[in-house]
Design an enzyme around this catalytic site. Structure first.
Site, short mmCIF file in Angstrom:
data_model
loop_
_atom_site.label_atom_id
_atom_site.label_comp_id
_atom_site.label_asym_id
_atom_site.label_seq_id
_atom_site.Cartn_x
_atom_site.Cartn_y
_atom_site.Cartn_z
N SER A 89 0.82 -1.21 0.00
CA SER A 89 0.00 0.00 0.00
C SER A 89 0.85 1.27 0.00
O SER A 89 1.63 1.50 -0.92
CB SER A 89 -0.95 -0.04 1.19
OG SER A 89 -1.94 0.96 1.09
N ASP A 132 -5.87 2.15 -3.10
CA ASP A 132 -7.10 2.00 -2.31
C ASP A 132 -7.42 3.28 -1.54
O ASP A 132 -8.41 3.35 -0.82
CB ASP A 132 -7.04 0.79 -1.38
CG ASP A 132 -6.00 0.90 -0.28
OD1 ASP A 132 -5.19 1.86 -0.29
OD2 ASP A 132 -5.98 0.03 0.61
#
Length: 450
Positions: free
Chosen positions: A101, A244
């Protein structure tokens, strides 16, 4: 959290903590747990971001999946939410994303999605961990036609892009600046917004395996702020390494964070009667100004612990369709099962186009209170007991009385480190400094070790 699984899958420094050997076992054992009740040959989608360690870990993970008879569809570099979307819509047994991430390039992670497109629950993770810690690997070892088949599936990315475009509205030459963080969105964001008709300026689109999140993306939006002003863009959209998260920049170069993005989308849905139970799910870290804006609009809120998994749990349990975090995770459950930065970006530009308002106008409805967060190093055993220390309880109560409802204090233990976090919000930075400094002085005197 378990021994291997944290709040968002298995993470660590690639090749030292998250090794190819561990990736193989995660593929083998994770694949088995998630497909053991399948009546047909199980299918698993695998995606990754742009980290240099991604292909190494992907090869090991895929080998593990194939070794238990699972057919693997390699998606290549694409966003984490794309994996979730494809799993749910194409009837796969599971999905796996290789990414850390917003972390730096030396880290990587492996995250599983079940056949419903949602991240794994604690029980499934515990099953996988039990197999990882078993003295002997007793899982089946098929041969010949019993082995899994590897399929390259680049069309998965095109399907995801097409889906996101279908949820938006034509942008008719709107000037949009994108920052794809040299990460997963670098393969899709330009195409999505070009298909919507935007006039684009793009940065953070030249990944080299080492520059993911490096001075770009949602955790470093400074470069995008300058690009927005220089290019005269109506909006800037910054994603993190696996896309995300979304942090936006308005036409003046000012940051529009996750709280403001949730408010803008939530108000839009509420006015259309499409906000489930007229409620937004948020975490304890959301700004007091966000809460006040929701109250003014008559929108309800449900508050969870920090972490998008807790937001999703509450949304699923209670039937809500919008939730997220200040950090830019926004979950639009009507469209996808997990936080999706590019989806949020499409919806945000859609709202701008439909309302005819600039992003600064939309965001101005939320007055963000100055916020200060201080981390105090404490013994792990003490961080859970801090709120039981009389002097700490007393000073927090005293500060809250002084605030008289026009501010907020949050003192909480870190979920992953030996830290106690002290946060305050108030109308001015001077007040915030006073509240935080007063509390931290007492905490350090009572239980601090730094």
């Amino acid at each position: 959290m378990g021994k291997y699984f944290g709040t968002d899958g298995v993470r660590g420094e690639a090749n030292l903590e998250l090794t190819p050997e561990l990736a193989f076992k995660l593929g083998r054992f994770g694949g088995y747990v998630l497909s053991q009740h399948e009546t047909e040959a199980p299918k698993v989608f695998v995606g990754r971001d742009t980290r240099i360690s991604g292909e190494m870990l992907e090869s090991a993970l895929v080998a593990g999946l194939l070794s238990v008879g699972i057919h693997v569809y390699k998606l290549g570099v694409l966003a984490t939410p794309a994996v979730a979307y494809l799993v749910e819509t194409e009837g796969a047994s599971a999905g796996v994303m290789i990414s850390a991430s917003h972390n730096p390039a030396l880290d990587n992670g492996i995250k599983f999605f079940g056949g419903d497109g949602f991240k794994l629950d604690d029980e499934k993770e515990a099953e996988i961990e039990a197999l990882l810690d078993a003295e002997e690997d007793t899982l089946p070892r098929p041969s010949a036609e019993g082995l899994g088949i590897l399929v390259d599936y680049p069309e998965g990315l095109r399907k995801y892009e097409g889906y996101l475009v279908s949820t938006g509205t034509p942008l008719d030459g709107m000037k949009v600046a994108l920052d794809t963080a040299n990460g997963a969105a670098s393969t899709s964001a330009r195409q999505i917004f070009a298909d919507l008709g935007a006039q684009l300026t793009v940065i953070g689109e030249t990944p080299d395996g080492l520059n993911i999140n490096l001075n770009v993306g949602s955790t470093h939006p400074e470069a995008l702020q300058e690009v927005v002003k220089e290019s005269g863009s109506a909006i800037g959209l910054a994603f993190d390494g696996d896309s995300d998260r979304l942090i936006a920049v308005d036409e003046n170069g000012d940051i529009v964070d996750g709280d403001k993005i949730m408010y803008i989308i939530g108000k839009y849905l509420s006015e259309k009667g499409q906000l489930a139970q007229n409620t937004i799910v948020t975490t304890v870290m959301s700004n007091l100004g966000f809460h006040k804006a929701l109250n003014r609009e008559g929108i309800n809120k449900a508050v969870t612990a920090v972490g998008d998994r807790y937001v999703v749990e509450e949304m699923r349990k209670s039937g809500y369709n919008l939730g997220g975090e200040q950090s830019g995770h926004v979950i639009l459950m009507d469209y996808n099962t997990t936080g999706d930065g590019q989806l949020s970006a499409v919806q945000l530009t859609k709202i701008m186009k439909e309302t005819g308002k600039s992003l600064s106008e939309l965001a101005a409805e939320v007055t963000i209170y100055p916020q200060k967060l201080v981390n105090i190093r404490v013994e792990n055993v003490m961080k859970e007991k801090a709120m039981e220390v009389p002097a700490i309880k007393a000073i927090i109560e005293k500060m809250e009385e002084e605030m008289a409802g026009n501010g907020r204090i949050l003192v909480r233990p870190s979920g992953t480190e030996p830290l106690l976090r002290v946060m305050a919000e108030a109308p001015t930075t001077e007040e915030v400094d006073y509240y935080v400094d007063t509390i931290t002085d007492v905490v350090r005197a009572e239980i601090g070790i730094d």
